[in-house]
Design a protein around this motif. Structure first.
Motif, short mmCIF file in Angstrom:
data_model
loop_
_atom_site.label_atom_id
_atom_site.label_comp_id
_atom_site.label_asym_id
_atom_site.label_seq_id
_atom_site.Cartn_x
_atom_site.Cartn_y
_atom_site.Cartn_z
N UNK A 221 67.62 73.96 64.57
CA UNK A 221 68.92 74.41 64.98
C UNK A 221 70.04 73.44 64.92
N UNK A 222 70.29 73.17 63.66
CA UNK A 222 71.44 72.27 63.04
C UNK A 222 71.63 72.74 61.63
N UNK A 223 73.02 72.48 61.24
CA UNK A 223 73.63 72.63 60.17
C UNK A 223 74.73 71.93 59.77
N UNK A 224 75.10 71.83 58.69
CA UNK A 224 76.36 71.20 58.10
C UNK A 224 77.41 72.48 57.56
N UNK A 225 78.58 72.47 58.09
CA UNK A 225 79.62 73.50 57.59
C UNK A 225 80.60 72.41 56.64
N UNK A 226 80.45 72.76 55.22
CA UNK A 226 80.92 72.00 54.28
C UNK A 226 82.59 72.59 53.87
N UNK A 227 83.51 72.16 54.17
CA UNK A 227 84.77 72.62 53.97
C UNK A 227 85.40 71.82 52.86
N UNK A 228 85.78 72.72 51.94
CA UNK A 228 86.61 72.22 50.58
C UNK A 228 88.16 72.31 50.69
N UNK A 229 88.83 71.93 49.66
CA UNK A 229 90.00 72.32 49.56
C UNK A 229 90.84 71.07 49.45
#
Length: 46
Positions: free
Chosen positions: A21-29
């Motif tokens: 129940x964990x994750x990583x949101x990878x935001x680029x830009x």
């Protein structure tokens, strides 16, 4: 998201992390220094 980076996502019941129940949101830009600025440590800037 206004700021690129890696954001950790977790369930509020921390014990569920062992069940995935964990994750990583990878935001680029592109960096947008008018929204945020990174301060270097040890430069005396506050």
């Amino acid at each position: 998201m206004d700021v690129p980076g890696a954001y950790l996502l977790v369930d509020h019941a921390i014990f569920r992390i062992l069940r995935g129940a964990a994750g990583v949101l990878a935001v680029g830009g592109a960096e947008q220094p008018d929204i945020y600025a990174v301060k270097q440590s040890g430069t005396g800037a506050k």
